[in-house]
Design a protein around this motif. Sequence first.
Motif, mmCIF file in Angstrom:
data_model
loop_
_atom_site.group_PDB
_atom_site.id
_atom_site.type_symbol
_atom_site.label_atom_id
_atom_site.label_comp_id
_atom_site.label_asym_id
_atom_site.label_seq_id
_atom_site.Cartn_x
_atom_site.Cartn_y
_atom_site.Cartn_z
ATOM 1 N N CYS A 175 5.024 -3.239 -1.481
ATOM 2 C CA CYS A 175 4.155 -4.395 -1.695
ATOM 3 C C CYS A 175 4.498 -5.529 -0.720
ATOM 4 O O CYS A 175 3.602 -6.203 -0.189
ATOM 5 C CB CYS A 175 4.253 -4.893 -3.136
ATOM 6 S SG CYS A 175 3.505 -3.784 -4.352
ATOM 7 N N ASP A 176 5.788 -5.746 -0.484
ATOM 8 C CA ASP A 176 6.206 -6.787 0.453
ATOM 9 C C ASP A 176 5.738 -6.469 1.871
ATOM 10 O O ASP A 176 5.282 -7.364 2.606
ATOM 11 C CB ASP A 176 7.728 -6.947 0.430
ATOM 12 C CG ASP A 176 8.231 -7.561 -0.868
ATOM 13 O OD1 ASP A 176 7.411 -8.173 -1.580
ATOM 14 O OD2 ASP A 176 9.429 -7.406 -1.167
ATOM 15 N N GLU A 177 5.832 -5.202 2.240
ATOM 16 C CA GLU A 177 5.385 -4.802 3.581
ATOM 17 C C GLU A 177 3.872 -4.985 3.725
ATOM 18 O O GLU A 177 3.384 -5.472 4.751
ATOM 19 C CB GLU A 177 5.748 -3.338 3.830
ATOM 20 C CG GLU A 177 7.237 -3.076 3.981
ATOM 21 C CD GLU A 177 7.537 -1.586 4.088
ATOM 22 O OE1 GLU A 177 6.568 -0.797 4.249
ATOM 23 O OE2 GLU A 177 8.722 -1.210 4.012
ATOM 24 N N VAL A 178 3.126 -4.580 2.689
ATOM 25 C CA VAL A 178 1.674 -4.720 2.726
ATOM 26 C C VAL A 178 1.277 -6.193 2.750
ATOM 27 O O VAL A 178 0.334 -6.584 3.463
ATOM 28 C CB VAL A 178 1.040 -3.994 1.523
ATOM 29 C CG1 VAL A 178 -0.457 -4.294 1.427
ATOM 30 C CG2 VAL A 178 1.274 -2.496 1.625
ATOM 31 N N LYS A 179 1.969 -7.006 1.994
ATOM 32 C CA LYS A 179 1.678 -8.443 1.981
ATOM 33 C C LYS A 179 1.834 -9.036 3.374
ATOM 34 O O LYS A 179 1.010 -9.851 3.820
ATOM 35 C CB LYS A 179 2.602 -9.147 0.991
ATOM 36 C CG LYS A 179 2.389 -10.656 0.911
ATOM 37 C CD LYS A 179 3.353 -11.281 -0.089
ATOM 38 C CE LYS A 179 3.197 -12.785 -0.137
ATOM 39 N NZ LYS A 179 4.152 -13.396 -1.087
ATOM 40 N N ALA A 185 -3.598 -10.363 -1.275
ATOM 41 C CA ALA A 185 -4.577 -9.738 -2.171
ATOM 42 C C ALA A 185 -4.452 -8.213 -2.145
ATOM 43 O O ALA A 185 -4.485 -7.555 -3.189
ATOM 44 C CB ALA A 185 -5.995 -10.157 -1.785
ATOM 45 N N VAL A 186 -4.290 -7.644 -0.944
ATOM 46 C CA VAL A 186 -4.152 -6.191 -0.836
ATOM 47 C C VAL A 186 -2.845 -5.739 -1.488
ATOM 48 O O VAL A 186 -2.791 -4.703 -2.166
ATOM 49 C CB VAL A 186 -4.197 -5.740 0.644
ATOM 50 C CG1 VAL A 186 -4.041 -4.222 0.746
ATOM 51 C CG2 VAL A 186 -5.501 -6.178 1.294
ATOM 52 N N ALA A 187 -1.771 -6.526 -1.311
ATOM 53 C CA ALA A 187 -0.480 -6.176 -1.917
ATOM 54 C C ALA A 187 -0.575 -6.129 -3.434
ATOM 55 O O ALA A 187 -0.002 -5.242 -4.079
ATOM 56 C CB ALA A 187 0.587 -7.177 -1.474
ATOM 57 N N VAL A 188 -1.301 -7.052 -4.013
ATOM 58 C CA VAL A 188 -1.479 -7.070 -5.466
ATOM 59 C C VAL A 188 -2.264 -5.828 -5.915
ATOM 60 O O VAL A 188 -1.955 -5.209 -6.943
ATOM 61 C CB VAL A 188 -2.202 -8.358 -5.909
ATOM 62 C CG1 VAL A 188 -2.665 -8.256 -7.367
ATOM 63 C CG2 VAL A 188 -1.276 -9.564 -5.740
ATOM 64 N N HIS A 189 -3.255 -5.435 -5.131
ATOM 65 C CA HIS A 189 -4.026 -4.238 -5.477
ATOM 66 C C HIS A 189 -3.194 -2.969 -5.310
ATOM 67 O O HIS A 189 -3.429 -1.984 -6.020
ATOM 68 C CB HIS A 189 -5.292 -4.165 -4.627
ATOM 69 C CG HIS A 189 -6.403 -5.020 -5.137
ATOM 70 N ND1 HIS A 189 -7.045 -4.776 -6.333
ATOM 71 C CD2 HIS A 189 -6.974 -6.147 -4.639
ATOM 72 C CE1 HIS A 189 -7.974 -5.691 -6.535
ATOM 73 N NE2 HIS A 189 -7.955 -6.541 -5.530
#
Length: 449
Positions: A175-179, A185-189
Amino acid sequence: MGQLTDKELKNLKPRTRLYKVADRDGMFAAVTPTGIISFRYHYRVNGRQEVLTIGRYSAEAARKLTRAPEALDYGMDVSLAEARALLARARRQVERGDSPSRAKAEKRTASIEALTFGGWAETYFRHKADPKSGAERLADSTLAMRRSVYDRAIAGALAKLKLAEVTPQRLKSLCDEVKEKRGPAVAVHVREVVLLVFRHAQGSGLDISNPAEQIRTSAIATFEPRDRALSPSEIRMALAALDHVAAAPTLRQAVRFVLLTGVRKSEFIDATWKEIDFSAARWNIPGARMKAGKPHVVPLSDQALDILTAFRTMFGTSRYLHPGRYDGETPISNATLNRVLDTVVERIRQDNPDFQSFGVHDLRRTFSTGLNRAKFDDRWIEMSLAHAPRNRIAAVYNVNRYLTERRIMLQCWADMLDVWMKGESAKDLIADAKKRAAEVHDDELDDDL
């Protein structure tokens, strides 16, 4: 002993309750009220009575060539001939002292546990896209969005891992990498999709912890809260979703009542029957319960009175309009209505993933904004919200002076909600209400005397 035929199976009709039609050697066809026909086998093994569901009858399978026994397995859609082949297998297992039902469950568990996260993700997406999933099926737009998040941001990192290898630490790192790469928003999804895949696995019988449940959304990203006022189209979506959420009917009505009256959550929660005047169609809230410490009168629309009548029927022995679930002597908890609205938002997001969340206080903002957009007199609106004017003398006078106008306005507001639910315009309702309010005569102002 008589035996079933394919013609007889095709002619079996559903009844109000499940019924059985015997075949042979302990096997029978069970017909559910929905019309599903399944083959079941009653047997005893090691002193226990057990039932094995051999498979579901398929007229399509009956029209095809019978498959070889090694190609068959319990739980498949089968023809009558194939069901009997599986019955023969089950009887041999029983003769050996083995339980075919238990063997079926163990094989299913082993198959489940062998799936990778990617395998489970695929079964989740298939299930959510399948029309046979009923209420579990997702809207195409929601499914496409989640699939896109999975393909772009999750599959490369997690697809080949066993579920047990997807730890909270590994998920948080992803999630941290995606954020960093794609935004919060994408990390939360990403967290949400992983959460849902694991829940699907758990619902399929897998005993495993869900790593996403140990990571708060706020630990990934926080979004600036904003004041929320629902538009007419959003009100329509919210009220339509409210009718279908898993909440007590009276709680759904409580949400509507707050929207109809524009009161604060605490003013509704602690409301008692002695404050309600059905004959005058008023709700008299004492000053001790108001934020400003001044008494407040809420004119009650026909729709609000209908809801109160339902509450009185259900909760007549309690002093509260809506008591708690387990104790009639206490009101509902402070979080109850918020939980109902959370489920409303979840349901709306199945079709509209970008729908913004809202809480009970936002119903009050919606009430205020809706009346202001309709250009009702702001003095009537402010008094309906119990916002006291700076001039204390004017405050005392005005609260009484505009009661008739406010009654017309609140009835119009209730009617506006009704026509919006039908997808119609409230323009004529508003114009008529304003006209009638402007024609209020002094002899209607009894509260001035």
